[in-house]
Design a protein around this motif. Structure first.
Motif, PDB file in Angstrom:
ATOM      1  N   TRP A 134       4.420  -5.410   1.507  1.00  0.00           N
ATOM      2  CA  TRP A 134       4.828  -4.018   1.286  1.00  0.00           C
ATOM      3  C   TRP A 134       6.274  -3.758   1.712  1.00  0.00           C
ATOM      4  CZ3 TRP A 134      -0.146  -5.325   2.492  1.00  0.00           C
ATOM      5  CH2 TRP A 134      -1.141  -4.848   1.630  1.00  0.00           C
ATOM      6  N   ARG A 178      -2.336  -2.925   5.944  1.00  0.00           N
ATOM      7  CA  ARG A 178      -1.357  -3.976   6.190  1.00  0.00           C
ATOM      8  C   ARG A 178      -1.762  -4.808   7.403  1.00  0.00           C
ATOM      9  NH1 ARG A 178       4.512  -1.008   5.403  1.00  0.00           N
ATOM     10  NH2 ARG A 178       5.227  -3.194   5.490  1.00  0.00           N
ATOM     11  N   LEU A 220       3.915   5.709   3.761  1.00  0.00           N
ATOM     12  CA  LEU A 220       4.646   4.533   3.325  1.00  0.00           C
ATOM     13  C   LEU A 220       6.111   4.716   3.726  1.00  0.00           C
ATOM     14  CD1 LEU A 220       3.110   4.526  -0.270  1.00  0.00           C
ATOM     15  CD2 LEU A 220       2.337   3.165   1.693  1.00  0.00           C
ATOM     16  N   ASN A 223       1.681   8.947   1.600  1.00  0.00           N
ATOM     17  CA  ASN A 223       0.865   8.295   0.580  1.00  0.00           C
ATOM     18  C   ASN A 223       0.205   9.378  -0.268  1.00  0.00           C
ATOM     19  OD1 ASN A 223      -1.241   6.937  -0.830  1.00  0.00           O
ATOM     20  ND2 ASN A 223      -1.296   5.341   0.741  1.00  0.00           N
TER      21      ASN A 223
END
Length: 262
Positions: free
Chosen positions: A15, A98, A144, A149
């Motif tokens: 990411w 993540r 993010l 998000n």
């Protein structure tokens, strides 16, 4: 909020970049820029540094004796630290997509290893689709590097959050007021998903915390609410009493005329 101090670690995953900054005793996690995603005091990691995380703890006063909470978005684990330390009867299921963020929370932010804190490397929506154990409280803090998000503004996702609550449970969302998605999420999507049973508290640093009630907005006893907020605030070492007063002031008509859930 921009991270200050010295950059002490950098890594990447699928990411993007992840960096850790430190300023005196404060350690901060950033996603691809210098905006703080999480912050802890390395000497007292259970003490919440950011106003928005402090306000989110009001959820523990708005529901009775929560035994299970879900954290959608772990970050460095500041909420997980506080709940784990101060609510020993509460099981925590923390969801973070993540794996590298989870590893950093363990290595750099002293996230506890304990069976009460259960970590899930998964997308928040995917996790909810698996019908997890119902929770008293669900916290959504999904961000993010470029901002909030969009899941937090989608009615289907918010409806799944409601389905994952126990009867009478509360969804607590962290919205960023400068996001173009926020007004829609607050004014339409979240209200629709929770039948207009939502109260909010805006914070000067740009966040807005929304409390969405599955069982209806509770009828508060103001004196008792402030007293319990003061007591919990002393335990948490945060100004929770002040946050409680602002929440009541900003939503005085909603709380005053809400039906009692007793």
């Amino acid at each position: 909020m921009t991270a200050k101090g010295t950059k002490i670690h950098h890594c990447t995953d699928d990411w993007g970049d992840l960096t850790i900054h430190q300023d005196a005793n404060r350690r901060m996690l950033c996603f691809g820029n210098d905006i703080q995603q999480s912050c802890i005091d390395i000497h007292t990691p259970q003490r919440l540094c950011h106003n928005y995380t402090q306000v989110m703890m009001l959820g523990f006063l708005l529901t009775g004796d929560p035994r299970h909470c879900i954290l959608l978005g772990l970050g460095a684990g500041s909420l997980a630290h506080a709940i784990f330390a101060h609510f020993p009867n509460c099981i925590i299921n923390a969801v973070e997509q993540r794996a590298q963020v989870v590893a950093l929370a363990r290595t750099w932010f002293a996230l506890p290893h304990d069976r009460r804190l259960r970590l899930h490397i998964d997308d928040a929506d995917s996790y909810l689709m698996k019908s997890p154990m119902p929770a008293d409280l669900i916290f959504t803090d999904l961000y993010l590097s470029e901002g909030m998000n969009e899941l937090q503004a989608q009615e289907a996702f918010l409806a799944r959050c409601r389905s994952a609550l126990k009867p009478g449970g509360i969804l607590i969302c962290n919205y960023w007021l400068r996001s173009s998605l926020t007004a829609h999420a607050l004014n339409q999507t979240l209200q629709a998903a929770f039948d207009q049973q939502v109260v909010t508290l805006s914070i000067p640093d740009g966040n807005c915390i929304a409390f969405a009630f599955d069982g209806g907005i509770p009828q508060l006893n103001p004196k008792l609410f402030i007293k319990t907020a003061e007591a919990l605030g002393e335990r948490l070492d945060i100004p929770l009493q002040r946050h409680a007063r602002v929440l009541m002031h900003e939503n005085r008509q909603l709380f005053r005329f809400a039906r009692s859930t007793q």
